[in-house]
Design an enzyme around this catalytic site. Sequence first.
Site, mmCIF file in Angstrom:
data_model
loop_
_atom_site.group_PDB
_atom_site.id
_atom_site.type_symbol
_atom_site.label_atom_id
_atom_site.label_comp_id
_atom_site.label_asym_id
_atom_site.label_seq_id
_atom_site.Cartn_x
_atom_site.Cartn_y
_atom_site.Cartn_z
ATOM 1 C CG ASN A 61 1.662 4.947 -8.259
ATOM 2 O OD1 ASN A 61 1.672 3.915 -8.916
ATOM 3 N ND2 ASN A 61 2.482 5.161 -7.258
ATOM 4 C CG HIS A 147 2.201 0.392 1.095
ATOM 5 N ND1 HIS A 147 2.501 1.487 1.879
ATOM 6 C CD2 HIS A 147 2.926 0.541 -0.039
ATOM 7 C CE1 HIS A 147 3.342 2.263 1.241
ATOM 8 N NE2 HIS A 147 3.621 1.716 0.069
ATOM 9 C CD GLU A 190 -1.952 -2.582 -0.272
ATOM 10 O OE1 GLU A 190 -1.821 -2.625 -1.503
ATOM 11 O OE2 GLU A 190 -0.993 -2.644 0.509
ATOM 12 C CB SER A 194 0.900 -1.055 -3.878
ATOM 13 O OG SER A 194 1.713 -1.870 -3.068
ATOM 14 C CG ASP A 219 -4.175 1.529 1.734
ATOM 15 O OD1 ASP A 219 -4.561 2.309 0.837
ATOM 16 O OD2 ASP A 219 -3.044 1.588 2.239
ATOM 17 C CG HIS A 222 -2.284 1.520 -5.593
ATOM 18 N ND1 HIS A 222 -1.362 2.154 -6.388
ATOM 19 C CD2 HIS A 222 -1.652 1.261 -4.425
ATOM 20 C CE1 HIS A 222 -0.214 2.242 -5.762
ATOM 21 N NE2 HIS A 222 -0.357 1.715 -4.555
ATOM 22 C CE LYS A 251 -0.384 5.300 -3.788
ATOM 23 N NZ LYS A 251 1.065 5.462 -3.895
HETATM 24 N N1 PMP Z 1 -1.002 2.595 0.849
HETATM 25 C C1 PMP Z 1 -0.674 1.940 -0.270
HETATM 26 C C2 PMP Z 1 -1.393 0.677 -0.600
HETATM 27 C C3 PMP Z 1 0.329 2.451 -1.110
HETATM 28 O O1 PMP Z 1 0.694 1.796 -2.208
HETATM 29 C C4 PMP Z 1 0.954 3.664 -0.777
HETATM 30 C C5 PMP Z 1 1.984 4.344 -1.669
HETATM 31 N N2 PMP Z 1 2.817 3.652 -2.369
HETATM 32 C C6 PMP Z 1 0.593 4.285 0.400
HETATM 33 C C7 PMP Z 1 -0.401 3.740 1.182
HETATM 34 C C8 PMP Z 1 1.268 5.545 0.816
HETATM 35 O O2 PMP Z 1 0.667 6.633 0.227
HETATM 36 P P1 PMP Z 1 1.493 7.991 0.012
HETATM 37 O O3 PMP Z 1 2.292 7.775 -1.222
HETATM 38 O O4 PMP Z 1 0.465 9.024 -0.066
HETATM 39 O O5 PMP Z 1 2.368 8.121 1.223
#
Ligand code: PMP
Length: 391
Positions: A61, A147, A190, A194, A219, A222, A251
Amino acid sequence: MPISFRERLAALAEKHLIRERYTRQGTQGATISWERSNADLGALTTSDGRDGTSLVNVSSNDYLGLAHHPALQSGAITAMASHGNGAGASRLLSGNFALLDELENAVARWLGFEKALWFSSGYLANIGLVPALAEEGDHIFSDALNHASTIDGCRLSKATLHIYPHRDVAALERALQHCPNTGHKFILSESVFSMDGDIADVAKLRELADQHDAFLVLDEAHALGCYGPQGTGIARAQGVTPDVIIGTFGKALGSQGAFVAASQDVISWLWNRARSHVFATAPHPAVVGSCLAAIQLMPTPEAAARRANLRRHIDRFGAASAIVPWIIGAEADALAMAKKLADAGYWAQAVRPPTVAPGTSRVRLVLSAAHSDEQIETLRALCQRYGFAQK
Ligand code: PMP
């Protein structure tokens, strides 16, 4: 009968759900090298004799290729020189330090919010944020494909949970209309999803939130860094302001950690009530230094050029974002496709349940500004050869 984890593992293996552990050599970027001990890679030597341990990495990412950027590294080193190592305590005790305040202020300015609050990961941000915002008697409306960290945050909250079908704003509207008029309402989504890489209609979410007096929590894990003016994300690109934005440094920002951006009041509330903030040791200064350097890069022409590169790769794939899901179905078939790609020199992961719903296992291709045009073109040709179908 004594518990047998070996048996549990065997049951996972039977369903093709074992998560393998691969160990990288050196840094990751557009390519990735695996230690030779990863014997089951299936790509140690390719048919044309190349060393298959070094593959084009389409499973990271690190969308802008900042993870080994020299500015982030020197930010880390300088921060360590002036602030030392461990913070020693949570920020509420003695762990807070000037560079961390500076980072939060820089994030808030970048995104146009009053304040921001550090969390040690996006996962911790969501599991702290959601139960701190939504209390007993409140209502949470959450997209079905949010997520795991949001799902876990919802589980930790005592509010009533309403899950609406993925990106189905009509269903969300009906759920909001039928919701009893007690307690507060929170919409959680989101911006770029993701595992599917598709994009929420944030403007419509804002409209519904306004109509129903709901709080919009977005969120942008991404999206930040990649889309919108100066990489400020999808909400900004769509011209709307959510009440809360979650972002991660892990990311596109090339480092580690996360933040929540919101009003001064919301951030002060989280300072008092978000358990994954209150009960956690403050971050290592080196991490904070690298995050600050990443934020400072965002308005520069260099970052704009990286975003333009990423956009070109996305357009070449005709995708909605840098995440290109190749939904295959059965777990074993997704694993087999990932292996075929590895044999051809590309490292892509097969994503399986519980990350995605059963029967929707997929190869998740992730494009990065660090990839060359040639790498992306070859990947596209490979995908075509192996029957890739756009979702
Ligand atoms: N929110 C989303 C939409 C994600 O895809 C992710 C990570 N895969 C996270 C939060 C978590 O972030 P981090 O990897 O910093 O723990």
